[in-house]
Design a protein around this motif. Structure first.
Motif, PDB file in Angstrom:
ATOM      1  N   PRO A 152       0.744  -1.173  -0.049  1.00  0.00           N
ATOM      2  CA  PRO A 152      -0.041   0.033  -0.133  1.00  0.00           C
ATOM      3  C   PRO A 152       0.778   1.239  -0.001  1.00  0.00           C
ATOM      4  O   PRO A 152       0.277   2.470   0.035  1.00  0.00           O
ATOM      5  CB  PRO A 152      -0.687  -0.076   1.258  1.00  0.00           C
ATOM      6  CG  PRO A 152       0.192  -0.885   2.313  1.00  0.00           C
ATOM      7  CD  PRO A 152       0.651  -1.606   1.445  1.00  0.00           C
ATOM      8  N   GLY A 153       2.111   1.278  -0.065  1.00  0.00           N
ATOM      9  CA  GLY A 153       3.009   2.247   0.135  1.00  0.00           C
ATOM     10  C   GLY A 153       2.887   3.061   1.358  1.00  0.00           C
ATOM     11  O   GLY A 153       3.410   4.229   1.329  1.00  0.00           O
ATOM     12  N   ARG A 154       2.737   2.435   2.406  1.00  0.00           N
ATOM     13  CA  ARG A 154       2.655   3.064   3.776  1.00  0.00           C
ATOM     14  C   ARG A 154       2.771   2.083   4.762  1.00  0.00           C
ATOM     15  O   ARG A 154       2.614   0.727   4.317  1.00  0.00           O
ATOM     16  CB  ARG A 154       1.380   3.996   3.842  1.00  0.00           C
ATOM     17  CG  ARG A 154       0.173   3.282   3.641  1.00  0.00           C
ATOM     18  CD  ARG A 154      -1.009   4.060   4.075  1.00  0.00           C
ATOM     19  NE  ARG A 154      -2.296   3.423   3.947  1.00  0.00           N
ATOM     20  CZ  ARG A 154      -2.761   2.434   4.960  1.00  0.00           C
ATOM     21  NH1 ARG A 154      -2.566   2.702   6.013  1.00  0.00           N
ATOM     22  NH2 ARG A 154      -4.134   2.008   4.566  1.00  0.00           N
ATOM     23  N   ILE A 155       2.840   2.167   5.918  1.00  0.00           N
ATOM     24  CA  ILE A 155       2.852   1.263   7.131  1.00  0.00           C
ATOM     25  C   ILE A 155       1.513   1.056   7.468  1.00  0.00           C
ATOM     26  O   ILE A 155       0.962   2.374   7.840  1.00  0.00           O
ATOM     27  CB  ILE A 155       3.645   1.848   8.355  1.00  0.00           C
ATOM     28  CG1 ILE A 155       5.327   2.191   7.713  1.00  0.00           C
ATOM     29  CG2 ILE A 155       3.724   0.825   9.366  1.00  0.00           C
ATOM     30  CD1 ILE A 155       6.367   2.588   8.735  1.00  0.00           C
ATOM     31  N   TRP A 156       0.839   0.211   7.666  1.00  0.00           N
ATOM     32  CA  TRP A 156      -0.359  -0.217   8.203  1.00  0.00           C
ATOM     33  C   TRP A 156      -0.470   0.360   9.825  1.00  0.00           C
ATOM     34  O   TRP A 156       0.517   0.342  10.285  1.00  0.00           O
ATOM     35  CB  TRP A 156      -0.674  -1.702   8.219  1.00  0.00           C
ATOM     36  CG  TRP A 156      -1.025  -2.362   6.808  1.00  0.00           C
ATOM     37  CD1 TRP A 156      -0.055  -3.129   6.225  1.00  0.00           C
ATOM     38  CD2 TRP A 156      -1.985  -1.971   5.999  1.00  0.00           C
ATOM     39  NE1 TRP A 156      -0.592  -3.556   4.950  1.00  0.00           N
ATOM     40  CE2 TRP A 156      -1.827  -2.913   4.903  1.00  0.00           C
ATOM     41  CE3 TRP A 156      -3.053  -1.249   5.928  1.00  0.00           C
ATOM     42  CZ2 TRP A 156      -2.759  -2.756   3.847  1.00  0.00           C
ATOM     43  CZ3 TRP A 156      -4.095  -1.172   5.081  1.00  0.00           C
ATOM     44  CH2 TRP A 156      -3.678  -2.014   4.021  1.00  0.00           C
ATOM     45  N   LYS A 157      -1.452   0.781   9.887  1.00  0.00           N
ATOM     46  CA  LYS A 157      -2.002   1.294  11.334  1.00  0.00           C
ATOM     47  C   LYS A 157      -1.933   0.185  12.074  1.00  0.00           C
ATOM     48  O   LYS A 157      -2.360  -1.282  11.639  1.00  0.00           O
ATOM     49  CB  LYS A 157      -3.581   1.837  11.509  1.00  0.00           C
ATOM     50  CG  LYS A 157      -3.890   2.494  12.667  1.00  0.00           C
ATOM     51  CD  LYS A 157      -5.135   3.151  12.547  1.00  0.00           C
ATOM     52  CE  LYS A 157      -5.462   3.559  13.835  1.00  0.00           C
ATOM     53  NZ  LYS A 157      -6.743   4.575  13.730  1.00  0.00           N
ATOM     54  N   ASN A 158      -1.455   0.374  13.598  1.00  0.00           N
ATOM     55  CA  ASN A 158      -1.438  -0.885  14.485  1.00  0.00           C
ATOM     56  C   ASN A 158      -0.330  -1.669  14.324  1.00  0.00           C
ATOM     57  O   ASN A 158      -0.387  -2.818  14.749  1.00  0.00           O
ATOM     58  CB  ASN A 158      -2.594  -1.523  14.656  1.00  0.00           C
ATOM     59  CG  ASN A 158      -3.757  -0.568  15.148  1.00  0.00           C
ATOM     60  OD1 ASN A 158      -3.519   0.177  16.007  1.00  0.00           O
ATOM     61  ND2 ASN A 158      -4.986  -0.869  14.742  1.00  0.00           N
ATOM     62  N   GLN A 159       0.715  -1.427  13.213  1.00  0.00           N
ATOM     63  CA  GLN A 159       1.918  -2.256  12.990  1.00  0.00           C
ATOM     64  C   GLN A 159       2.672  -2.269  14.354  1.00  0.00           C
ATOM     65  O   GLN A 159       2.948  -1.330  15.079  1.00  0.00           O
ATOM     66  CB  GLN A 159       2.774  -1.488  12.072  1.00  0.00           C
ATOM     67  CG  GLN A 159       4.224  -2.156  11.423  1.00  0.00           C
ATOM     68  CD  GLN A 159       3.922  -3.549  11.194  1.00  0.00           C
ATOM     69  OE1 GLN A 159       3.043  -3.869  10.160  1.00  0.00           O
ATOM     70  NE2 GLN A 159       4.671  -4.639  11.756  1.00  0.00           N
ATOM     71  N   SER A 160       2.938  -3.462  14.564  1.00  0.00           N
ATOM     72  CA  SER A 160       3.841  -3.888  15.780  1.00  0.00           C
ATOM     73  C   SER A 160       5.159  -3.229  15.769  1.00  0.00           C
ATOM     74  O   SER A 160       6.092  -3.314  14.882  1.00  0.00           O
ATOM     75  CB  SER A 160       3.987  -5.335  16.157  1.00  0.00           C
ATOM     76  OG  SER A 160       2.806  -5.815  16.376  1.00  0.00           O
ATOM     77  N   MET A 161       5.439  -2.260  16.658  1.00  0.00           N
ATOM     78  CA  MET A 161       6.892  -1.468  16.356  1.00  0.00           C
ATOM     79  C   MET A 161       7.234  -1.501  17.815  1.00  0.00           C
ATOM     80  O   MET A 161       6.688  -1.371  18.962  1.00  0.00           O
ATOM     81  CB  MET A 161       6.508  -0.021  16.085  1.00  0.00           C
ATOM     82  CG  MET A 161       5.984   0.026  14.623  1.00  0.00           C
ATOM     83  SD  MET A 161       7.136  -0.323  13.455  1.00  0.00           S
ATOM     84  CE  MET A 161       7.882   1.021  13.258  1.00  0.00           C
ATOM     85  N   PRO A 162       8.709  -1.176  18.041  1.00  0.00           N
ATOM     86  CA  PRO A 162       9.446  -0.578  19.342  1.00  0.00           C
ATOM     87  C   PRO A 162       8.664   0.605  19.981  1.00  0.00           C
ATOM     88  O   PRO A 162       8.179   1.409  19.203  1.00  0.00           O
ATOM     89  CB  PRO A 162      10.831  -0.794  19.054  1.00  0.00           C
ATOM     90  CG  PRO A 162      10.954  -1.295  17.817  1.00  0.00           C
ATOM     91  CD  PRO A 162       9.452  -0.985  16.920  1.00  0.00           C
ATOM     92  N   GLY A 163       8.861   0.569  21.359  1.00  0.00           N
ATOM     93  CA  GLY A 163       8.071   1.842  22.069  1.00  0.00           C
ATOM     94  C   GLY A 163       8.224   1.568  23.360  1.00  0.00           C
ATOM     95  O   GLY A 163       8.578   0.602  24.087  1.00  0.00           O
ATOM     96  N   HIS A 164       7.405   2.554  24.111  1.00  0.00           N
ATOM     97  CA  HIS A 164       7.199   2.861  25.323  1.00  0.00           C
ATOM     98  C   HIS A 164       6.169   1.429  25.804  1.00  0.00           C
ATOM     99  O   HIS A 164       5.292   1.398  25.119  1.00  0.00           O
ATOM    100  CB  HIS A 164       6.411   4.115  25.728  1.00  0.00           C
ATOM    101  CG  HIS A 164       6.643   4.148  27.233  1.00  0.00           C
ATOM    102  ND1 HIS A 164       5.547   3.865  27.777  1.00  0.00           N
ATOM    103  CD2 HIS A 164       7.258   4.424  28.141  1.00  0.00           C
ATOM    104  CE1 HIS A 164       5.701   4.127  29.328  1.00  0.00           C
ATOM    105  NE2 HIS A 164       6.775   4.787  29.361  1.00  0.00           N
TER     106      HIS A 164
END
Length: 236
Positions: A152-164
């Motif tokens: 889709p040319g973007r990162i999907w919403k709620n993609q598992s990512m590092p963070g707080h």
């Protein structure tokens, strides 16, 4: 009427029943719950009771808060919350906010603030498998590819990512009260509740009962009475 209590998590221990079976419990101190204000539809637009817990120095509250506490003849409180009522409900005069409003075996919800874990990667935060751990791989605990350039040319919403991780409000539902200790002003709740030792929690009657749940309430004669949600029967 879903009136609950404010409390402080004291830690975990275990208790034994008359058959010698151990149950891990969390001890919640509910000493000093004070009814501050009764809100009505006519005066405030909704019906609720405002409760305060844990005394505070006058020098550590704002003048507005101090005036509010003095208006309702109460010392300043550290932890203040409301329990919403139905518009047609009004609490009884002289309502005592003690552990006696709950009973042994009752299902409750406990709301607390979870422990802060700082910045974490996807393996710990989202329980991801990670990349290969074998010789030659240089990824290991990294997330890898997260999207495509074409579609889709973007990162999907709620993609598992590092963070707080952690340090957020958590509600644990349908916990069982193992013991109600009125003399100690404490509730012993089966299982763990969110937050570190010494943190504030909100204890309220359970809103959602699991299908087929039956809470066992032990009476003074040693018999067992069954209460709680009825088992749902599916019609074919």
């Amino acid at each position: 009427m879903r009136i609950g209590l404010l409390g402080k998590k004291l830690g975990m221990t275990r208790v034994y029943d008359d058959r010698g079976r151990a149950t891990a419990v969390t001890v919640i101190d509910v000493t000093g719950n004070t009814l501050l204000q009764v809100k009505t539809v006519e005066a405030d637009g909704y019906s609720a009771i405002q409760t305060g817990f844990d005394a505070q120095k006058e020098s550590r509250v704002t003048k507005g808060e101090l005036g509010h506490f003095k208006k309702f003849n109460s010392e300043p409180k550290r932890f203040v919350r409301e329990f919403r009522l139905e518009d047609s409900e009004t609490p009884a005069a002289g309502l005592a906010l003690t552990p006696a409003i709950f009973q042994q075996g009752q299902l409750i919800d406990v709301i607390g603030h979870s422990k802060g874990k700082g910045f974490q990667g996807i393996v710990r935060k989202h329980n991801a498998d990670g990349q290969p751990q074998s010789h030659g791989s240089m990824m290991h605990r990294r997330p890898g590819a997260i999207g495509m350039r074409s579609s889709p040319g973007r990162i999907w919403k709620n993609q598992s990512m590092p963070g707080h991780m952690g340090d957020e409000q958590v509600t644990v539902q349908n916990l069982r009260i193992v013991q109600v200790r009125e003399t100690d002003s404490a509730l012993l709740v089966a299982g763990a509740v969110p937050g570190p030792t010494g943190s504030y929690v909100i204890v309220r009657p359970a809103i959602k009962h699991p299908v087929g749940a039956i809470a066992k309430v032990r009476t003074g004669q040693g018999s067992v009475a069954k209460t709680g949600a009825k088992t749902a029967v599916k019609k074919k």
